[in-house]
Design a protein around this motif. Sequence first.
Motif, mmCIF file in Angstrom:
data_model
loop_
_atom_site.group_PDB
_atom_site.id
_atom_site.type_symbol
_atom_site.label_atom_id
_atom_site.label_comp_id
_atom_site.label_asym_id
_atom_site.label_seq_id
_atom_site.Cartn_x
_atom_site.Cartn_y
_atom_site.Cartn_z
ATOM 1 N N GLU A 1 0.794 -1.206 0.038
ATOM 2 C CA GLU A 1 -0.222 -0.018 0.085
ATOM 3 C C GLU A 1 0.904 1.321 -0.003
ATOM 4 O OE1 GLU A 1 -3.191 0.384 -0.121
ATOM 5 O OE2 GLU A 1 -3.878 -1.761 -0.052
ATOM 6 N N PHE B 1 0.237 4.097 2.110
ATOM 7 C CA PHE B 1 0.501 3.774 3.976
ATOM 8 C C PHE B 1 2.021 4.147 3.868
ATOM 9 C CE2 PHE B 1 1.552 0.683 7.143
ATOM 10 C CZ PHE B 1 0.962 1.152 7.938
ATOM 11 N N LYS C 1 1.101 -9.503 4.466
ATOM 12 C CA LYS C 1 0.334 -9.972 3.109
ATOM 13 C C LYS C 1 0.699 -9.233 2.085
ATOM 14 C CE LYS C 1 -3.935 -11.638 1.997
ATOM 15 N NZ LYS C 1 -5.466 -11.232 2.155
ATOM 16 N N GLY D 1 -2.857 -7.655 8.845
ATOM 17 C CA GLY D 1 -4.313 -7.371 9.144
ATOM 18 C C GLY D 1 -4.908 -8.627 9.953
ATOM 19 N N HIS D 2 -5.514 -8.374 11.087
ATOM 20 C CA HIS D 2 -5.824 -9.579 12.081
ATOM 21 C C HIS D 2 -5.734 -10.914 11.336
ATOM 22 C CE1 HIS D 2 -7.045 -9.595 15.982
ATOM 23 N NE2 HIS D 2 -7.717 -10.639 15.843
ATOM 24 N N ALA D 3 -6.459 -11.138 10.244
ATOM 25 C CA ALA D 3 -6.485 -12.583 9.749
ATOM 26 C C ALA D 3 -5.268 -13.432 9.401
ATOM 27 C CB ALA D 3 -7.259 -12.665 8.522
ATOM 28 N N SER D 4 -4.223 -12.391 9.322
ATOM 29 C CA SER D 4 -2.952 -13.198 8.970
ATOM 30 C C SER D 4 -2.008 -13.313 10.375
ATOM 31 C CB SER D 4 -2.147 -12.623 7.960
ATOM 32 O OG SER D 4 -2.133 -11.231 8.047
ATOM 33 N N ASP E 1 -1.366 -15.741 12.241
ATOM 34 C CA ASP E 1 -0.842 -16.915 12.122
ATOM 35 C C ASP E 1 0.619 -16.732 11.430
ATOM 36 O OD1 ASP E 1 -2.830 -18.284 13.496
ATOM 37 O OD2 ASP E 1 -3.920 -19.335 11.790
ATOM 38 N N MET F 1 -1.074 -5.231 14.692
ATOM 39 C CA MET F 1 -2.344 -5.346 14.183
ATOM 40 C C MET F 1 -2.272 -3.971 13.432
ATOM 41 S SD MET F 1 -4.721 -7.999 15.707
ATOM 42 C CE MET F 1 -4.315 -8.345 17.341
ATOM 43 N N LYS F 2 -2.897 -4.218 11.939
ATOM 44 C CA LYS F 2 -3.354 -2.907 11.221
ATOM 45 C C LYS F 2 -4.823 -2.549 11.631
ATOM 46 C CE LYS F 2 -0.727 -2.835 6.898
ATOM 47 N NZ LYS F 2 -0.939 -3.123 5.462
ATOM 48 N N PRO F 3 -5.268 -1.501 11.699
ATOM 49 C CA PRO F 3 -4.708 -0.143 11.631
ATOM 50 C C PRO F 3 -4.039 0.069 13.049
ATOM 51 C CG PRO F 3 -6.914 0.343 11.452
ATOM 52 C CD PRO F 3 -6.709 -1.135 11.696
ATOM 53 N N HIS G 1 -10.678 -7.622 6.612
ATOM 54 C CA HIS G 1 -9.497 -7.853 6.286
ATOM 55 C C HIS G 1 -9.096 -6.513 5.251
ATOM 56 C CE1 HIS G 1 -5.373 -9.495 6.190
ATOM 57 N NE2 HIS G 1 -5.538 -9.502 4.927
ATOM 58 N N ALA H 1 -6.078 1.741 7.877
ATOM 59 C CA ALA H 1 -4.674 1.847 8.385
ATOM 60 C C ALA H 1 -4.248 3.380 7.640
ATOM 61 C CB ALA H 1 -3.727 0.903 8.078
#
Lengths: 143, 559
Positions: A12, A15, A56, A83-86, A88, A103-105, B340, B347
């Motif tokens: 991004e 960002f 990601k 982003g939370h889902a990643s 792991d 964790m974003k943001p 996601h 952000a």
Amino acid sequence: MLEPRILIVDDEERFVTTLSKRLTERKLDVVGVYSGKDAIEEVTNKLYDVVILDVKMPGLDGVETLREIKKINPGIEVIMLTGHASVDSAVEGMRLGAYEYLMKPCEIDELMEKINGAYELKKDRDERIRQAEIRRMVDQRPA
Amino acid sequence: MPTKQRGSYRGLRQYIVTILFVAAAIPFAVIGGSIYHQYRTSIRKNVTLQLTSMVTHHKESIERFLTEITAALMVTTDLVPCDKMETGALQNVFNSLQKEYGHAFEDMGVIDSKGDHLAYVGPYDLLGKNYSQAAWFKQVLEKNVFISDVFLGFRQVPHFIVAVKQGEGKCGWILRATVDAARFGSLVENVRLGRTGDAFIVTREGYYQTRARVGGGVMEKIEPGSINLSPFEGVKFWEVEDSKGHKVLRAKTWMKDNNWLLIVQQDVDEAFSELFATKNIAMVVFLLGVFLVAVVTFLTTRLLVRKIERADEEKKVLDEQLIQSAKLASIGEISAGIAHEINNPLAIMGEEAGWMQDLLKRDSLKDMTEMADFKDSLQEIAKQAGRCKEITHKLLSFARKMESVIKDVNVNELIDDVVDMVESEAALANIEIIRLYHEHLPLIYSDPSQLRQVLLNLINNALDAIKRGGEVKIETGIGEGDSIAMKVSDTGAGIARENLSKVFDPFFTTKPAGKGTGLGLSICHGIIEKLGGDISVTSEVGKGTTFTISLPLEQKRGE
């Protein structure tokens, strides 16, 4: 005191640029790149203290980039952004030697705290490495 | 259960009962019916055979009797010359024949060719009587031998005679014997055929020659049309209703040159009594069998339909659970994807707002007149970005497969931890938190941090529902099977009936916009389900709400 050198890696672009500006505003020496490949090139060519790495990304993803960075320069501290889902992947990153994940943001203050922590750790380790090298040189000096 | 569904079970029950009953009863009836039919045919055949043989034998013995006495008379007339046959000699002949034929004769007489009674032995005063005009006398002159029908004669008593002529012209004479009617009657009637068996003789003209048990006396006329008197060969067999309404079986045969009809009969009831008894037993057995089949069919079907009904109900519950789980899972997946993707722009927004706030701190901008408004707006942007972040993080934690840390958990202590976190907030709102613990609650093997999240959510909801002044009760206890139970009740506003089924749906909230995401309870539901437990809710508007959680003592391996 030397400014910590920070590399921001995120696909991004906006960002990266805005965060770069904000971190520069906080007296950090910041460079931003938009892919894992560019990040590896940067790390190969220049010295960085802390890398802020998005998990990601298209192409080379965060975990693979981290692995390469650690191969090139194991002393660099890496903060994973996810982003939370990643999460792991972020945890996987920590297993591979990342300093922390966020964790974003994320809040700038929290990020600064982590950067400082990582930088301190790196500085401390670099210092110890330096001390050890000095000891070795002293030990190797002929009596 | 809806009436329509009940009706369909009733229909199913009736259908199965009918099918089973018919399938079981038809072969039963067919076998029973055909056995009965076979038996009936064979009994009828037997009875017919018995009657036929009886009438044949009876005819033979009567004819033999008549033939023998005729022969005896003929022998006598051959041996004794006519002039020697005076009363004394006749007495000797009479005595010897009576001895020979067991007193079959009533009297005996010698009549000359003019019809005068020359000699007589017997109880009546018949000497000197002239028979030249008697029908029998004419017959015997013509045929030499004659056996009469029963008639009254000079004595005016029913009898019949056997007469034999010897010689011709002046030396012609006739030996006549009167057969004892009672004795002949008993010979004919002597039929050993049960209680209702009977035998009698009628003439071609329809007069009884012997007494019939059901019918008339000797010499009386038969009821017109009651017996067909047309001649035939052999034996005829038929079933008829007699004058008293009894059904009788009759066998008949002609004898004495088709002059006498011998009839042997028996009541149908008696003849077929064995058949009727068998029929009754068969009917009782059949009805009992049918009853048994009906009862077994009914009971089996009832059991079957109940099982189906129960299985359907269980299936319905499982379907509902499945739908709920599927709904949660699909919503979870979709929202996780969206959340996601939103995080990145979020952000950037956050960073942009942050950068502007950074810029506003610079000296060059310090004198800007709208500084306060700018700061306020930026703060609001940051705040709202934070809110979005909270939503997306909740969504993600709802959907994400968290790595559970499973260990022994003391639920009472866990509740204490959570209550500590909210107690001060509750005290401010004048809400009392009451803990009612089971003293010996076993440890459970579960994920403490997720349980903490569930409890915190439930207690926060309870506090929100009460608003000010009230109590939240948290109870622990032993559940069914190997499980423990936890209850969180409040004295809040309660949940409306129509909303009760939706409380675990994601995004369902009754809180005002911006106050609740509607994800808390669906996350709780997901967590408890994942931990192998169950969460349910009961509520009454105005009185409060109770959430009940049951958790297994040990989580199933592999979950």
